[in-house]
Motif scaffolding. Structure first.
Motif, PDB file in Angstrom:
ATOM      1  N   UNK A   1       0.871  -1.330  -0.118  1.00  0.00           N
ATOM      2  CA  UNK A   1      -0.079  -0.048   0.018  1.00  0.00           C
ATOM      3  C   UNK A   1       0.810   1.277   0.158  1.00  0.00           C
ATOM      4  N   UNK A   2       1.936   1.334   0.767  1.00  0.00           N
ATOM      5  CA  UNK A   2       2.780   2.333   0.819  1.00  0.00           C
ATOM      6  C   UNK A   2       3.638   2.569  -0.499  1.00  0.00           C
ATOM      7  N   UNK A   3       4.140   1.421  -1.007  1.00  0.00           N
ATOM      8  CA  UNK A   3       4.702   1.391  -2.297  1.00  0.00           C
ATOM      9  C   UNK A   3       3.710   2.242  -3.389  1.00  0.00           C
ATOM     10  N   UNK A   4       2.417   1.823  -3.416  1.00  0.00           N
ATOM     11  CA  UNK A   4       1.606   2.319  -4.182  1.00  0.00           C
ATOM     12  C   UNK A   4       1.311   3.761  -3.920  1.00  0.00           C
ATOM     13  N   UNK A   5       1.040   4.183  -2.964  1.00  0.00           N
ATOM     14  CA  UNK A   5       0.538   5.428  -2.473  1.00  0.00           C
ATOM     15  C   UNK A   5       1.778   6.329  -2.831  1.00  0.00           C
ATOM     16  N   UNK A   6       3.076   5.980  -2.870  1.00  0.00           N
ATOM     17  CA  UNK A   6       4.008   6.912  -3.222  1.00  0.00           C
ATOM     18  C   UNK A   6       4.619   6.662  -4.468  1.00  0.00           C
TER      19      UNK A   6
ATOM     20  N   UNK B   1       4.333 -11.418  -7.499  1.00  0.00           N
ATOM     21  CA  UNK B   1       4.500 -10.908  -8.715  1.00  0.00           C
ATOM     22  C   UNK B   1       3.594  -9.555  -8.675  1.00  0.00           C
ATOM     23  N   UNK B   2       3.764  -8.820  -7.503  1.00  0.00           N
ATOM     24  CA  UNK B   2       3.217  -7.477  -7.146  1.00  0.00           C
ATOM     25  C   UNK B   2       4.185  -6.288  -7.378  1.00  0.00           C
ATOM     26  N   UNK B   3       5.521  -6.590  -7.569  1.00  0.00           N
ATOM     27  CA  UNK B   3       6.375  -5.738  -8.051  1.00  0.00           C
ATOM     28  C   UNK B   3       7.572  -6.261  -8.724  1.00  0.00           C
ATOM     29  N   UNK B   4       8.308  -5.596  -9.558  1.00  0.00           N
ATOM     30  CA  UNK B   4       9.356  -6.065 -10.099  1.00  0.00           C
ATOM     31  C   UNK B   4      10.565  -5.277 -10.229  1.00  0.00           C
ATOM     32  N   UNK B   5      11.813  -5.653  -9.846  1.00  0.00           N
ATOM     33  CA  UNK B   5      13.019  -4.773 -10.209  1.00  0.00           C
ATOM     34  C   UNK B   5      14.174  -5.557  -9.804  1.00  0.00           C
ATOM     35  N   UNK B   6      15.194  -5.078  -9.928  1.00  0.00           N
ATOM     36  CA  UNK B   6      16.483  -5.534  -9.649  1.00  0.00           C
ATOM     37  C   UNK B   6      16.859  -5.414  -8.140  1.00  0.00           C
ATOM     38  N   UNK B   7      17.492  -6.419  -7.620  1.00  0.00           N
ATOM     39  CA  UNK B   7      18.010  -6.226  -6.136  1.00  0.00           C
ATOM     40  C   UNK B   7      18.930  -5.090  -6.051  1.00  0.00           C
ATOM     41  N   UNK B   8      19.497  -4.644  -6.781  1.00  0.00           N
ATOM     42  CA  UNK B   8      20.398  -3.737  -6.959  1.00  0.00           C
ATOM     43  C   UNK B   8      20.029  -2.195  -7.118  1.00  0.00           C
ATOM     44  N   UNK B   9      18.857  -2.326  -7.701  1.00  0.00           N
ATOM     45  CA  UNK B   9      18.079  -0.878  -8.061  1.00  0.00           C
ATOM     46  C   UNK B   9      17.509  -0.413  -6.915  1.00  0.00           C
TER      47      UNK B   9
ATOM     48  N   UNK C   1       5.698  -1.387  -9.938  1.00  0.00           N
ATOM     49  CA  UNK C   1       4.429  -1.858  -9.418  1.00  0.00           C
ATOM     50  C   UNK C   1       4.028  -2.709 -10.700  1.00  0.00           C
ATOM     51  N   UNK C   2       3.363  -3.918 -10.747  1.00  0.00           N
ATOM     52  CA  UNK C   2       2.917  -4.715 -11.704  1.00  0.00           C
ATOM     53  C   UNK C   2       1.309  -4.470 -11.674  1.00  0.00           C
ATOM     54  N   UNK C   3       0.532  -4.760 -12.832  1.00  0.00           N
ATOM     55  CA  UNK C   3      -0.887  -4.642 -12.698  1.00  0.00           C
ATOM     56  C   UNK C   3      -1.532  -5.289 -11.639  1.00  0.00           C
ATOM     57  N   UNK C   4      -1.084  -6.445 -11.696  1.00  0.00           N
ATOM     58  CA  UNK C   4      -1.495  -7.332 -10.341  1.00  0.00           C
ATOM     59  C   UNK C   4      -1.312  -6.401  -8.996  1.00  0.00           C
ATOM     60  N   UNK C   5      -0.071  -5.735  -8.732  1.00  0.00           N
ATOM     61  CA  UNK C   5       0.241  -5.175  -7.576  1.00  0.00           C
ATOM     62  C   UNK C   5      -0.638  -3.855  -7.491  1.00  0.00           C
ATOM     63  N   UNK C   6      -0.844  -3.125  -8.470  1.00  0.00           N
ATOM     64  CA  UNK C   6      -1.659  -1.889  -8.400  1.00  0.00           C
ATOM     65  C   UNK C   6      -3.164  -2.385  -8.020  1.00  0.00           C
ATOM     66  N   UNK C   7      -3.689  -3.543  -8.644  1.00  0.00           N
ATOM     67  CA  UNK C   7      -5.191  -3.951  -8.251  1.00  0.00           C
ATOM     68  C   UNK C   7      -5.164  -4.404  -6.942  1.00  0.00           C
ATOM     69  N   UNK C   8      -4.185  -5.000  -6.399  1.00  0.00           N
ATOM     70  CA  UNK C   8      -3.979  -5.548  -4.851  1.00  0.00           C
ATOM     71  C   UNK C   8      -4.114  -4.274  -4.061  1.00  0.00           C
ATOM     72  N   UNK C   9      -3.275  -3.285  -4.561  1.00  0.00           N
ATOM     73  CA  UNK C   9      -3.338  -2.093  -3.702  1.00  0.00           C
ATOM     74  C   UNK C   9      -4.563  -1.238  -3.759  1.00  0.00           C
TER      75      UNK C   9
END
Length: 78
Positions: free
Chosen positions: A11-16, A46-54, A59-67
């Motif tokens: 939720x915080x990832x989505x809101x920010x 599968x709610x977010x994607x990104x490199x461990x170094x980034x 946010x994926x579409x599923x992540x946005x819907x879940x948020x």
């Protein structure tokens, strides 16, 4: 309690999050200053994607819907 932490982290990832044009289209990006355990769980689901170094994730579409569902669950206005 862990599930609630993961939900609130998403939720915080989505809101920010903010729109980001990465060349092939636009995606919602957010800085990942949250517990790695939660970020790993969200990535595994599968709610977010990104490199461990980034320093940020998309946010994926599923992540946005879940948020958006979590916003209803926690009675947060958009």
């Amino acid at each position: 309690m862990k599930d609630q932490i993961d939900e609130l982290t998403l939720l915080l990832l989505y809101l920010t999050s903010f729109p980001d044009d990465y060349g092939l289209g636009e995606a919602q990006r957010s800085w990942k200053g949250y517990p790695f355990e939660s970020l790993n769980e969200l990535n595994d689901n599968n709610y977010i994607v990104g490199s461990k170094r980034a320093k940020s994730v998309h946010l994926t579409e599923d992540g946005i819907k879940q948020a958006q569902e979590l916003m209803k669950k926690y009675n947060i206005m958009d």
